[in-house]
Design an enzyme around this catalytic site. Structure first.
Site, short mmCIF file in Angstrom:
data_model
loop_
_atom_site.label_atom_id
_atom_site.label_comp_id
_atom_site.label_asym_id
_atom_site.label_seq_id
_atom_site.Cartn_x
_atom_site.Cartn_y
_atom_site.Cartn_z
N GLU A 77 0.89 -1.41 0.14
CA GLU A 77 0.19 -0.31 -0.01
C GLU A 77 0.95 1.48 -0.12
O GLU A 77 2.24 1.54 0.50
CB GLU A 77 -0.89 0.10 0.68
CG GLU A 77 -1.66 1.18 1.23
CD GLU A 77 -2.82 1.18 3.02
OE1 GLU A 77 -3.50 1.34 3.22
OE2 GLU A 77 -2.49 -0.04 3.43
N LYS A 102 -9.06 2.85 -2.55
CA LYS A 102 -9.91 2.02 -1.41
C LYS A 102 -11.03 3.11 -0.36
O LYS A 102 -11.49 3.54 0.02
CB LYS A 102 -8.49 2.14 0.20
CG LYS A 102 -8.40 1.50 1.68
CD LYS A 102 -7.26 1.82 2.47
CE LYS A 102 -7.41 0.89 3.71
NZ LYS A 102 -6.05 1.07 4.28
N CYS A 113 -5.24 -3.37 1.99
CA CYS A 113 -5.23 -3.71 2.96
C CYS A 113 -6.39 -4.23 4.49
O CYS A 113 -7.40 -4.71 3.71
CB CYS A 113 -4.89 -2.23 4.42
SG CYS A 113 -3.61 -2.53 5.54
#
Length: 262
Positions: A41, A110, A144
């Site tokens: 990330e 995200k 994540c």
């Protein structure tokens, strides 16, 4: 498809140095037969860099995307990388997949931001499932914290994702996610999951490494340690098809019972 996981934090704050790290890793991955290289990330810029996130953010088709397309073409492998994406006044925590011929295949923002740090610096994305076809595999992307929500991974399973790539910045004391949760996610959703972490300390965060590629049988095909490392493992479509045939999780679902979940 042999998949390479680049466990590294590069040099936070320097896209120039991180592109050099990526180029070197791509060379090693290609020499080992990899068709895909996945970074952590926010690899392009670093994660814990405060207001530099906004300063270094670029559009999905920006100069750094062009540079990474050149690296992919030079070494003949696809690259999935994490970066801060600018779109007008908004900045997203994004990951982009570029093919071995330099084509931009997919860009994911995200959706589930973790903690005050991310909510202070990013706008959440609003597309749950982003996929692309790569060498006969359907590749999906999460980032994540996203993978810790079972709904996200199940959505990918129902959309036919074969390999889920998850650039991550997993920090202490949550290493159980890499150790235990990721193999379970792969098993319960019948897919491969490539979970690629940062390492070492950045600001207030201590990243734990432990990058892994888990198969649909819940077994880790490779697992990194706690330092910078390039690890590789194979994604086998034939094994995946056989596993899906034998495992009834998706066919035994009863969606009519699940309305209360939403």
């Amino acid at each position: 498809m042999r998949t390479a996981l680049l466990q590294s934090s590069g040099r936070p704050g320097s896209t120039v140095e991180n592109l050099k790290v990526l180029d070197e890793a791509a060379g090693r991955a290609a020499a080992a037969g990899a068709g895909l290289l996945v970074t952590p990330e926010m690899f392009l810029t670093g994660y814990a860099i405060g207001d530099d996130i906004a300063r270094l953010a670029e559009p999905a088709d920006g100069d750094c995307a062009d540079a990474i397309a050149e690296i992919a073409t030079q070494h003949g492998l696809a690259i999935a990388y994490g970066y801060p994406e600018r779109d007008g006044d908004a900045v997203f925590n994004s990951a982009q997949l570029i093919s071995a011929d330099g084509t931009r295949l997919a860009d994911y923002r995200k959706t589930h931001l973790f903690g005050c740090f991310e909510r202070d610096h990013f706008t959440p994305g609003d597309r749950q499932v982003v996929q692309a076809e790569l060498d006969g595999l359907r590749v999906g992307i999460l980032i994540c914290y996203d993978v810790e929500f079972p709904e996200n991974v199940r959505a990918h399973a129902l959309a036919g994702t074969d390999l889920l790539v998850v650039p991550t910045a997993q920090m202490h004391p949550f290493q159980f996610v890499a150790e235990s949760m990721i193999p379970v996610r792969a098993f319960e959703n019948q897919m491969y999951v490539a979970y690629v972490n940062r390492v070492g300390r950045e600001g207030e965060f201590e990243f734990v490494g432990l990058s892994t590629l888990a198969g649909p049988d819940g077994v880790a095909r490779t697992r990194a340690g706690r330092g910078a490392e390039l690890v590789l493992a194979d994604v086998d479509p034939a094994f995946l098809a056989a596993s899906r045939e034998a495992n009834p999780y998706l066919t035994d679902r009863r969606p009519g019972l699940y309305g209360s979940l939403v």
